[in-house]
Design a protein around this motif. Sequence first.
Motif, PDB file in Angstrom:
ATOM      1  N   ALA A 215      29.731  33.552  55.151  1.00  0.00           N
ATOM      2  CA  ALA A 215      28.573  33.446  54.247  1.00  0.00           C
ATOM      3  C   ALA A 215      28.378  34.748  53.487  1.00  0.00           C
ATOM      4  CB  ALA A 215      27.324  33.088  55.042  1.00  0.00           C
ATOM      5  N   GLY A 216      28.528  35.876  54.184  1.00  0.00           N
ATOM      6  CA  GLY A 216      28.400  37.170  53.514  1.00  0.00           C
ATOM      7  C   GLY A 216      29.456  37.354  52.441  1.00  0.00           C
ATOM      8  N   GLY A 217      30.685  36.920  52.738  1.00  0.00           N
ATOM      9  CA  GLY A 217      31.758  37.013  51.747  1.00  0.00           C
ATOM     10  C   GLY A 217      31.490  36.153  50.533  1.00  0.00           C
ATOM     11  N   ALA A 218      30.937  34.960  50.749  1.00  0.00           N
ATOM     12  CA  ALA A 218      30.630  34.066  49.623  1.00  0.00           C
ATOM     13  C   ALA A 218      29.527  34.657  48.747  1.00  0.00           C
ATOM     14  CB  ALA A 218      30.217  32.696  50.142  1.00  0.00           C
ATOM     15  N   VAL A 219      28.523  35.280  49.367  1.00  0.00           N
ATOM     16  CA  VAL A 219      27.460  35.937  48.591  1.00  0.00           C
ATOM     17  C   VAL A 219      28.039  37.063  47.741  1.00  0.00           C
ATOM     18  CG1 VAL A 219      25.413  37.418  48.775  1.00  0.00           C
ATOM     19  CG2 VAL A 219      25.590  35.339  50.160  1.00  0.00           C
ATOM     20  N   GLU A 220      28.900  37.881  48.363  1.00  0.00           N
ATOM     21  CA  GLU A 220      29.520  38.983  47.622  1.00  0.00           C
ATOM     22  C   GLU A 220      30.368  38.448  46.457  1.00  0.00           C
ATOM     23  OE1 GLU A 220      32.747  42.615  48.210  1.00  0.00           O
ATOM     24  OE2 GLU A 220      32.249  41.325  49.913  1.00  0.00           O
ATOM     25  N   THR A 221      31.122  37.379  46.710  1.00  0.00           N
ATOM     26  CA  THR A 221      31.950  36.789  45.648  1.00  0.00           C
ATOM     27  C   THR A 221      31.082  36.285  44.498  1.00  0.00           C
ATOM     28  OG1 THR A 221      33.675  36.146  47.219  1.00  0.00           O
ATOM     29  CG2 THR A 221      33.631  34.977  45.121  1.00  0.00           C
ATOM     30  N   ALA A 222      29.969  35.625  44.818  1.00  0.00           N
ATOM     31  CA  ALA A 222      29.071  35.120  43.776  1.00  0.00           C
ATOM     32  C   ALA A 222      28.541  36.265  42.926  1.00  0.00           C
ATOM     33  CB  ALA A 222      27.925  34.337  44.404  1.00  0.00           C
ATOM     34  N   HIS A 223      28.109  37.356  43.567  1.00  0.00           N
ATOM     35  CA  HIS A 223      27.588  38.501  42.809  1.00  0.00           C
ATOM     36  C   HIS A 223      28.682  39.133  41.941  1.00  0.00           C
ATOM     37  CE1 HIS A 223      23.516  38.653  44.244  1.00  0.00           C
ATOM     38  NE2 HIS A 223      23.878  38.747  45.520  1.00  0.00           N
ATOM     39  N   ARG A 224      29.891  39.242  42.486  1.00  0.00           N
ATOM     40  CA  ARG A 224      30.989  39.834  41.717  1.00  0.00           C
ATOM     41  C   ARG A 224      31.362  38.959  40.519  1.00  0.00           C
ATOM     42  NH1 ARG A 224      35.659  40.869  45.811  1.00  0.00           N
ATOM     43  NH2 ARG A 224      36.706  41.705  43.959  1.00  0.00           N
ATOM     44  N   LEU A 225      31.333  37.633  40.721  1.00  0.00           N
ATOM     45  CA  LEU A 225      31.620  36.730  39.603  1.00  0.00           C
ATOM     46  C   LEU A 225      30.573  36.879  38.498  1.00  0.00           C
ATOM     47  CD1 LEU A 225      32.799  33.331  41.143  1.00  0.00           C
ATOM     48  CD2 LEU A 225      34.102  34.860  39.664  1.00  0.00           C
TER      49      LEU A 225
ATOM     50  N   LEU B 271      29.494  25.435  38.766  1.00  0.00           N
ATOM     51  CA  LEU B 271      30.622  26.285  38.383  1.00  0.00           C
ATOM     52  C   LEU B 271      31.190  26.974  39.622  1.00  0.00           C
ATOM     53  CD1 LEU B 271      30.539  28.853  35.457  1.00  0.00           C
ATOM     54  CD2 LEU B 271      31.232  29.560  37.724  1.00  0.00           C
ATOM     55  N   PHE B 272      30.308  27.573  40.403  1.00  0.00           N
ATOM     56  CA  PHE B 272      30.739  28.282  41.615  1.00  0.00           C
ATOM     57  C   PHE B 272      31.295  27.294  42.630  1.00  0.00           C
ATOM     58  CE2 PHE B 272      29.465  30.889  45.495  1.00  0.00           C
ATOM     59  CZ  PHE B 272      30.501  31.796  45.335  1.00  0.00           C
ATOM     60  N   LEU B 273      30.656  26.135  42.742  1.00  0.00           N
ATOM     61  CA  LEU B 273      31.101  25.123  43.696  1.00  0.00           C
ATOM     62  C   LEU B 273      32.493  24.609  43.334  1.00  0.00           C
ATOM     63  CD1 LEU B 273      30.360  23.375  46.153  1.00  0.00           C
ATOM     64  CD2 LEU B 273      29.348  21.729  44.572  1.00  0.00           C
TER      65      LEU B 273
ATOM     66  N   LEU C 198      39.968  37.373  41.482  1.00  0.00           N
ATOM     67  CA  LEU C 198      38.858  37.502  42.421  1.00  0.00           C
ATOM     68  C   LEU C 198      38.868  36.343  43.429  1.00  0.00           C
ATOM     69  CD1 LEU C 198      35.282  38.529  41.272  1.00  0.00           C
ATOM     70  CD2 LEU C 198      35.663  37.065  43.242  1.00  0.00           C
ATOM     71  N   LEU C 199      39.036  35.125  42.918  1.00  0.00           N
ATOM     72  CA  LEU C 199      39.040  33.963  43.807  1.00  0.00           C
ATOM     73  C   LEU C 199      40.286  33.920  44.700  1.00  0.00           C
ATOM     74  CD1 LEU C 199      37.754  31.149  41.445  1.00  0.00           C
ATOM     75  CD2 LEU C 199      36.536  32.182  43.342  1.00  0.00           C
ATOM     76  N   ASN C 200      41.364  34.534  44.243  1.00  0.00           N
ATOM     77  CA  ASN C 200      42.621  34.493  45.005  1.00  0.00           C
ATOM     78  C   ASN C 200      42.648  35.447  46.190  1.00  0.00           C
ATOM     79  OD1 ASN C 200      44.404  32.514  43.996  1.00  0.00           O
ATOM     80  ND2 ASN C 200      44.779  33.724  42.159  1.00  0.00           N
ATOM     81  N   GLU C 201      41.648  36.338  46.283  1.00  0.00           N
ATOM     82  CA  GLU C 201      41.654  37.310  47.379  1.00  0.00           C
ATOM     83  C   GLU C 201      41.660  36.590  48.724  1.00  0.00           C
ATOM     84  OE1 GLU C 201      38.353  39.915  46.755  1.00  0.00           O
ATOM     85  OE2 GLU C 201      39.167  40.741  44.892  1.00  0.00           O
TER      86      GLU C 201
END
Length: 387
Positions: free
Chosen positions: A286-296, A65-67, A379-382
């Motif tokens: 990588a840090g941004g992707a981790v934050e995005t995953a947690h926010r999702l 889903l995230f991928l 969120l993804l559009n940021e």
Amino acid sequence: MERGLTGRYEVTRTAEEAVRAFVPNPLPPEPPLDLSGERQRLLEQALLACGRLDGVSALLPDPDLFLYAYVRREAVLSSQIEGTQSSLSDLLLFELDEAPGVPFDDVVEVSNYVAALEHGMNRLREGFPISNRLLREMHEKLLARGRGVDKLPGEFRQTQNWIGGTRPGNAHYVPPPPADLADCMASLERFIHSDPKPFPDLINAALTHVQFETIHPFLDGNGRVGRLLIALMLHDAKVLRQPLLYLSLYFKQHRAEYYRLLDRVRQEGDWEAWLEFFLEGVTQTAGGAVETAHRLLALFQEDRNRLQDLGRSAANTLRIFNALCSRPIATIRDLEATTGVSYPTASKAIETLSELGIVRELTGRQRDRVYAYDRYLALLNEGTEPL
């Protein structure tokens, strides 16, 4: 470290004028890289950030889903660097056979990028090596439709190209002549498959990206293939189990510095300055992707909790909601097919989600309406606003 010019100039004639084309020296750099001190710290920091990203992707209930969403976000960003104006919503609408709100060729380019990336990853899973053949296959997907169809999809160029300016004679940079391409790309392929590896995987990917962009082997699409090559190498080296690290947003946000450092490598041999920039980008990305995953995950849980108290309709509404977590833009027919519920049931669930402000109708039509999971898309559009 300044090593001086990292290649040689070859004078050729193009369109009746003399042109100085740059032919890079093979990798690895000479004298050897200095990876001590600050660069060692940056490397460790970047590897730690990649480890965190790998860990959070393993914890996701549905990593695909995230991928799915992240790959499409990357396609939008990487294509924007080349001048397209497509958004993530445009791409998802296009994939539903709906008319996007931007020029058709723009969204086709982004869709092609998704196809090229997915082709590359599928080939790696089959055991196919990262190679010139694979790069050509991906390039063929990248230029299969739209503006690039006349730029030799899947083939290395047979004529001189250039960067900046109106012709090779006044260009900012002129890559190697066609006669030198085969040797340059064969040398790069040998470096990618060096055994033992000359440097840690992140460093190898950073060096390979610059060398590929310096060679510029295709008539069009070099920037996009070069950025895809980073993701391929890190996934192939098992730095990340899921291909979730994409540097396009970082390169987009620091475009001037990115191009300056590529020039600095060529003219002065300062690979270390490029590596510092690259490793900082890996850490941030990588840090941004981790934050995005947690926010999702938090968003999905928050909205699921709102649906728990709907009584008898809760189960079917949750089923439709879960489908929108996988594909955040959909029609009722899509949701009917995905979930197996009846059309009236899907329609009722969408009505409930609309009343709760979770989904929004995009078309204004009375029939064949298209619905978006609004906060998920936001969120993804940021960071994906067109340049």
